[in-house]
Design an enzyme around this catalytic site. Structure first.
Site, PDB file in Angstrom:
ATOM      1  N   CYS B  83      91.564  70.519  81.900  1.00 27.83           N
ATOM      2  CA  CYS B  83      92.206  69.924  83.080  1.00 27.83           C
ATOM      3  C   CYS B  83      91.694  68.511  83.346  1.00 27.83           C
ATOM      4  O   CYS B  83      92.180  67.828  84.244  1.00 27.83           O
ATOM      5  CB  CYS B  83      91.977  70.801  84.294  1.00 27.83           C
ATOM      6  SG  CYS B  83      92.141  72.557  83.935  1.00 27.83           S
ATOM      7  N   CYS B 206      95.276  79.203  95.155  1.00 32.27           N
ATOM      8  CA  CYS B 206      95.414  78.750  93.767  1.00 32.27           C
ATOM      9  C   CYS B 206      96.457  77.646  93.670  1.00 32.27           C
ATOM     10  O   CYS B 206      97.490  77.702  94.331  1.00 32.27           O
ATOM     11  CB  CYS B 206      95.870  79.908  92.877  1.00 32.27           C
ATOM     12  SG  CYS B 206      94.919  81.436  93.117  1.00 32.27           S
ATOM     13  N   LYS B 328      96.602  71.411  94.856  1.00 36.00           N
ATOM     14  CA  LYS B 328      97.179  72.524  95.607  1.00 36.00           C
ATOM     15  C   LYS B 328      98.645  72.278  95.967  1.00 36.00           C
ATOM     16  O   LYS B 328      99.480  73.142  95.734  1.00 36.00           O
ATOM     17  CB  LYS B 328      96.338  72.719  96.873  1.00 36.00           C
ATOM     18  CG  LYS B 328      96.697  73.928  97.679  1.00 36.00           C
ATOM     19  CD  LYS B 328      96.316  75.203  96.963  1.00 36.00           C
ATOM     20  CE  LYS B 328      97.071  76.392  97.507  1.00 36.00           C
ATOM     21  NZ  LYS B 328      98.504  76.404  97.227  1.00 36.00           N
ATOM     22  N   HIS B 332      99.752  71.208  89.402  1.00 34.60           N
ATOM     23  CA  HIS B 332      98.671  70.833  88.481  1.00 34.60           C
ATOM     24  C   HIS B 332      99.180  70.828  87.037  1.00 34.60           C
ATOM     25  O   HIS B 332      98.980  71.795  86.306  1.00 34.60           O
ATOM     26  CB  HIS B 332      97.521  71.813  88.686  1.00 34.60           C
ATOM     27  CG  HIS B 332      96.309  71.587  87.835  1.00 34.60           C
ATOM     28  ND1 HIS B 332      95.907  70.345  87.378  1.00 34.60           N
ATOM     29  CD2 HIS B 332      95.374  72.472  87.367  1.00 34.60           C
ATOM     30  CE1 HIS B 332      94.798  70.480  86.658  1.00 34.60           C
ATOM     31  NE2 HIS B 332      94.467  71.752  86.620  1.00 34.60           N
TER      32      HIS B 332
END
Lengths: 139, 384
Positions: B83, B206, B328, B332
């Protein structure tokens, strides 16, 4: 016994610590001990993190464990959807290192970080191949 | 010689079933070229692609991206750090420019995560941890951060409600960001009652998989000054790694690579945490933002829950954090996230962030975590 019999789904069939699975089948939880500097660790390593030696011995762990943290998995990856929800714990081992595994006889409402647990070697008996794993049970 | 950012372009994040990965890259690249204004493609010396390759059907992404963008025959390569992949690109660009090898470099963070079918994604999800000792028991990404969350609650009395306050804040600011995947406010009550993912997390703890791309045009001081009247300089580049496995970390209440990377970046930029007027941090899960407050030194270890209770990470607080919505609310797209964080900080330091602007912001920070902290990049930016 090939390492691929360790765990519910295997991703790594070949490793220099393949005997770990055989020992587990015999009811023994083994860590590794470096032949040169004596570093003991779990999960076992064929190559010493401390001194880079590639000579190691097996050392039997007592199975004593203290719960460091846990979670309950509700959204599971491929191959685990048949057992959700399942509880995973990370335990500290007094001989050195940590272990991740399924919680055994501990109910969600009983779980408490810091509680004493025991790592118990297990054989899956519900499937044709001999698969081995371990669970975390109340001490 | 300073290294700076001359141009920025941010594509729309979300489920982008309308575009291929190279088309997503083009969207961000065109916006960055328009932002710079007077730059010919042949004057871009190299392109660095930040992406996580296993999500794409196309192998070796840089090849197809630079062809589609018209950046042949200049060099191009991929940086991968989960990431943190596009922050790794920014770090590579910094090195290339600082060394004098290249004058102008295009960084492209690009990711298409919805190309894979659900079964393929679920199989990938099962291989985020150590596949030899952990994935065999069904560990998951949310599960790893949930381990951190439960330990943090145990050691410091942090509550799940405090974690969800992070999500409420980020959705609040995301509602004002047209590039965000989710532009709606949420409430604690709704987030608490949502389906569980990994105890204590519900789906609202998540971030979501997404598609999207972000482009940054970076250059040396001379080039950046030629290309823009509002240069933003990269003054601190911190990066570190930590043990892949949580079984080999010193403790389960902090991300060691984040602390190390932050220390390097603060030292190089000669600033302290109190100087950071705006920050974009890696809130892949709500606890991750609380860990970031602490690991970056915005508050003491263990005080992250209190920090959000007191709204210190809102605009007007001590260190405004993720006022673009964070991972959030923005979504992502893993390879694009580090560049997206940088886009926000550059916009803030230029004074271009509109209703989300932090008045007079001069110093900003990005904190981009790869995996569960296997890699962290902390970058500090400053305007003239």
């Amino acid at each position: 016994m090939p390492f691929k019999w360790f765990g519910k789904i295997s991703f790594v069939p070949y490793t220099r610590v393949t005997d770990f699975a055989d020992h587990l089948k015999d009811g023994k939880l083994m860590g590794s001990k470096c032949c040169d500097c004596g570093q003991v660790t779990f999960p076992p390593r064929a190559d010493c993190l401390g001194c880079m030696s590639s000579e190691f011995d097996w050392i039997e762990y007592s199975g004593e464990a203290v719960l460091n943290t846990y979670t309950i998995i509700h959204a599971a990856p491929t191959g685990f959807d048949d057992i959700v929800p399942y509880m995973l714990g990370i335990v500290d081992l007094p001989e050195g290192g940590r272990l991740m595994g399924w919680m055994g006889d501990v109910a969600p409402e009983e779980i408490e970080i810091g509680m004493k647990l025991k790592v118990v070697p297990r054989i899956f008996d519900e499937i044709p191949e001999i698969k081995v794993h371990y669970t975390l049970e109340k001490a | 010689m300073k290294v700076g950012i001359a141009g920025i372009g941010h594509g729309k994040f979300g489920r982008r079933s309308d575009a291929t990965v190279q088309e997503l890259a083009f969207e961000a690249f065109r916006l960055a070229m328009e932002d710079v204004g007077d730059l010919d493609r042949k004057d871009i010396d190299a392109s660095i692609i930040g992406s996580v390759p296993e999500y794409h059907k196309q192998r070796s992404l840089p090849g197809v991206v630079v062809e589609y963008l018209g950046l042949n025959s200049q060099p191009a390569w991929l940086t991968e750090a989960a990431c943190g992949s596009s922050s790794a690109s920014i770090r590579s660009a910094y090195m290339a420019i600082k060394s004098g090898l290249h004058d102008v470099v295009a960084v492209l963070g690009v990711q298409k995560m919805t190309e894979l079918e659900t079964p393929e994604l679920l199989a990938l999800m099962g291989r985020v941890g150590d596949v030899q000792w952990e994935s065999i028991f069904g560990s998951t990404f949310p599960g790893y951060y949930a381990f951190y969350a439960n330990r943090h609650m145990y050691e410091f009395g942090t509550t799940h409600e405090q974690m969800l306050k992070v999500a409420v804040k980020n959705h609040h600011y995301g509602s004002m960001n047209p590039k965000a995947m989710f532009q709606k406010e949420i409430t604690i009550e709704r987030a608490m009652a949502a389906p569980k993912v990994a105890d204590p997390f519900t789906v609202f703890d998540c971030c979501a998989n997404a598609d999207g791309a972000v482009c940054l045009i970076m250059g040396n001081e001379e080039k950046v000054r030629q290309l823009t009247d509002t240069p933003v300089w990269l003054e601190g580049v911190g990066s570190a790694t930590a043990a892949m496995s949580l079984l080999r970390r010193p403790d389960l209440v902090s991300i060691p690579s984040a602390k190390d990377a932050a220390e390097q970046a603060y030292k190089q930029a000669n600033v302290t945490p109190d100087d950071i007027q705006v920050a974009d941090v890696h809130d892949c899960f709500t606890i991750a933002e609380i860990l970031a407050y602490e690991d970056l030194g915005f508050c003491a270890k263990g005080d992250g829950g209190k920090f959000i209770d007191e709204e210190q990470s809102y605009i007007g607080g001590k260190n405004p954090v993720n006022i673009d919505g964070g991972l959030k609310a923005k979504g992502h797209p893993v390879g694009a996230t580090g560049a997206s964080q940088t886009y926000e900080i550059v916009s803030q330091l230029r004074g271009d962030a509109g209703e989300r602007q932090v008045d007079g912001a001069e110093i900003g920070l990005t904190h981009n975590v790869g995996g569960i902290g296997q890699y962290t990049f902390v970058h500090i930016y400053r305007r003239d």
